[in-house]
Design a protein around this motif. Structure first.
Motif, short mmCIF file in Angstrom:
data_model
loop_
_atom_site.label_atom_id
_atom_site.label_comp_id
_atom_site.label_asym_id
_atom_site.label_seq_id
_atom_site.Cartn_x
_atom_site.Cartn_y
_atom_site.Cartn_z
N LEU A 19 0.84 -1.19 0.00
CA LEU A 19 0.00 0.00 0.00
C LEU A 19 0.88 1.24 0.00
N LYS A 20 0.31 2.34 -0.50
CA LYS A 20 1.05 3.60 -0.60
C LYS A 20 0.07 4.75 -0.63
N VAL A 21 0.41 5.82 0.07
CA VAL A 21 -0.40 7.03 0.09
C VAL A 21 0.13 7.98 -0.97
N ILE A 22 -0.77 8.49 -1.81
CA ILE A 22 -0.40 9.42 -2.86
C ILE A 22 -1.28 10.66 -2.76
N GLU A 23 -0.93 11.69 -3.49
CA GLU A 23 -1.71 12.93 -3.52
C GLU A 23 -2.32 13.07 -4.90
#
Length: 460
Positions: A19-23
Motif C-alpha cells: 500500500l502507498k499514500v499518494i496525492e
C-alpha cells in the motif's frame, strides 16, 4: 499502541501485499492498495467521501459482466411493455404474450398469484408505502453510514480484540451488523433501479379512481370493491401525498449512481444543487461510472448523470401517464410516445457509452421502442382487435431497426484507440551567481512536473 481507532473499513477480496499514500490533484490524499490476486484499489482518504473506491484495476466478476446488460434489458422491456396496454386494441394472441412479459418485468403479482383484486391492491399499497419509508429513512438519516460506524466501533472494542474464536459474541455481532449493512445496500440498489417502475405504478394505481355508473360512487380502478377517499383508502392517499415528493428527491442521487449507496453518503445526499457542474450528485455519478472499467459497457463519465437522470425521469412518468389515461387510449399513447422520444433523442445527442458500437446498439434499441410506440398509436386509431396489420407493422419496424443497426456496425470506421501519456519535461538548470564565492548552484526542476500528451497506441 493498542488504542488505535478504525476510521475507514477497506474491504478486500484477497490479501493486501502493498500500500502507498499518494496525492491526487482532484481528490486529495488517496491510498493505493495492491492485493495478492492482482487487484489494485484507489481509496479516497479525505472529505465526506472518505473510504470510497474511486478507481479499481482488476478483472471483472461474472456479476459485473452480466448485471449492466441485464439492467438495460429490464429497462427496455419495462418501457416497451407500455405500448401493449390493456386498452390498446392489439390482437388477442399479442395481448396474451404481452401480459406474460408485463407480469415478469413489472413484478405484477395479480397475474402470478391467485388472489382477489382487493387483497392484491392492499398488499401493493402497504408494500409501496413501506418501500418509500425505508428508502427515505436510509437517505435522510444516513442509516448505511450509521451501521458502518457501528461495525467500526465493534472492531475497535477491547472485547473484539481479545476474542480468538470467530463465533465469539463480538465477532458474531459484527457479522450480523455487516450482513444487515450488505442487505441494506442491495435493497437500496433494487429500489432505485429495477423497482422504480413497479413502485410508481402502484402509487398511480392507488389514487386512480373511476365513477361507478350504477351507484355513482368513486371506486378504485384496480379494485372496484374499494371506495375512494374513505377509511383505509383515505389513509393511503394521505401517506402517498406526504411520501411521494421526498421519495422522488431520494431517487435521484441513488439512481444516477446506479443504485450504489456507497457513493451517496449523507453529506453528498444533502447537496441538491444538481444543476451545478460541481454538484456532489454529478460527482458521485461520475465516480461510480469511472471506478471500474467495464469495457464496451463503460459509460461516459461526462454523460453519466444526464443519461441516468433522463432514464429515471422516463421511469417515473411512464407508469403515471399509463395509469391515469387508461380511459383515453389515444392520449395515453401520444404522451407515452413523446416520453420515449425524449429518451431516444437524449441518447442521440449525448452518446451514453464510450464504445461506439455498443452505443449504436443501445440507441437503436431505444429507436425500436419508439417505433413500437408509434405502432401502438396506429393500433389505437385502427381500433380493430381482429386485425393483424399492427403486428405486421411491428415486424416491419423490427426488421428496419435491425437492418439499420447491422448497416451502421458494418460501415463504422475503425479508429485507433487514444491514450493519455504522461510526458515529463527535460530537467533544466537554473544557474545563479553566488555573491560570496562566485560558484554556480544547479537547481533542477521540481519532480513530477510535465504534461499529458495524447498519443495513439501501437495497436490499430
Amino acid at each position: 499502541p493498542g488504542h488505535e481507532q478504525i476510521q475507514v473499513l477497506m474491504t478486500h477480496t484477497s490479501k493486501v501485499w502493498d500500500l502507498k499514500v499518494i496525492e491526487d490533484k482532484d481528490d486529495g490524499p488517496a491510498l493505493v492498495t495492491g492485493c495478492s490476486a492482482g487487484d489494485v484499489y484507489l481509496w479516497d482518504m479525505e472529505g465526506p467521501d472518505q473510504g470510497q473506491i474511486f478507481a479499481r484495476l482488476r478483472s471483472l466478476t461474472m456479476l459485473e459482466i452480466l448485471f449492466p446488460p441485464f439492467m438495460l434489458l429490464v429497462t427496455a422491456m419495462q418501457v416497451l411493455s407500455f405500448s401493449f396496454g390493456p386498452t390498446i386494441a392489439w390482437n388477442e394472441d399479442v395481448h396474451r404474450t404481452a401480459n406474460i412479459a408485463y407480469s415478469v418485468v413489472m413484478l405484477d403479482i395479480k397475474v402470478t398469484i391467485e388472489l382477489d383484486r382487493e387483497t392484491v391492491f392492499w398488499i401493493q399499497a402497504y408494500a409501496t408505502v413501506a418501500c418509500m419509508v425505508f428508502l427515505q429513512v436510509c437517505a435522510w438519516l444516513g442509516l448505511p453510514e450509521l451501521l458502518d460506524r457501528i461495525v467500526r466501533d465493534i472492531y475497535d472494542g477491547d472485547r473484539f480484540r481479545s476474542e480468538i474464536s470467530a463465533f465469539a459474541p463480538a465477532h458474531m455481532l459484527a457479522t450480523v451488523v455487516s450482513a444487515a449493512l450488505w442487505l441494506m445496500y442491495i435493497t437500496i440498489q433494487l429500489l432505485t433501479t429495477v423497482l422504480v417502475v413497479p413502485v410508481l405504478s402502484a402509487c398511480a394505481q392507488a389514487v386512480d379512481c373511476v365513477r361507478d355508473e350504477a351507484t355513482g360512487e368513486m371506486l378504485v380502478a384496480a379494485a372496484h370493491t374499494v371506495q375512494c377517499y374513505r377509511g383505509s383508502h383515505l389513509q393511503i392517499v394521505v401517506c402517498l401525498a406526504l411520501l411521494v415528493p421526498p421519495f422522488l428527491v431520494c431517487l435521484v442521487p441513488f439512481a444516477v449512481a446506479a443504485g450504489d449507496a456507497r457513493y451517496v453518503p449523507r453529506d453528498t445526499f444533502y447537496d441538491m444543487r444538481f444543476w451545478r457542474e460541481s454538484s456532489a450528485w454529478k460527482l458521485a455519478a461520475a465516480r461510480k461510472a469511472t471506478d471500474l472499467h467495464l469495457g464496451f459497457l463503460h459509460i461516459r463519465p461526462t454523460e453519466a448523470f444526464r443519461t441516468l437522470f433522463v432514464e429515471l425521469v422516463g421511469k417515473v412518468l411512464l407508469p403515471v401517464v399509463a395509469t391515469w389515461t387508461t380511459s383515453r387510449p389515444l392520449t395515453q399513447m401520444l404522451l407515452i410516445t413523446l416520453i420515449v422520444f425524449g429518451m431516444w433523442l437524449n441518447s442521440i445527442l449525448h452518446a451514453p457509452y464510450v464504445e461506439r458500437m455498443f452505443c449504436v446498439v443501445v440507441q437503436n434499441v431505444k429507436l425500436y421502442t419508439l417505433g413500437a410506440m408509434c405502432v401502438g398509436i396506429f393500433t389505437v386509431v385502427l381500433d380493430d382487435p381482429s386485425s393483424w396489420l399492427p403486428v405486421i407493422a411491428l415486424a416491419m419496424v423490427m426488421l428496419f431497426v435491425g437492418s439499420y443497426t447491422v448497416f451502421q456496425l458494418c460501415h463504422m470506421r475503425a479508429r485507433r484507440p487514444f491514450v493519455r501519456v504522461y510526458c515529463p519535461e527535460p530537467e533544466q538548470e537554473d544557474s545563479t551567481s553566488n555573491l560570496n564565492d562566485g560558484s554556480r548552484w544547479a537547481k533542477p526542476r521540481s519532480a513530477g512536473c510535465g504534461r499529458f500528451c495524447r498519443k495513439p497506441s501501437a495497436t490499430p
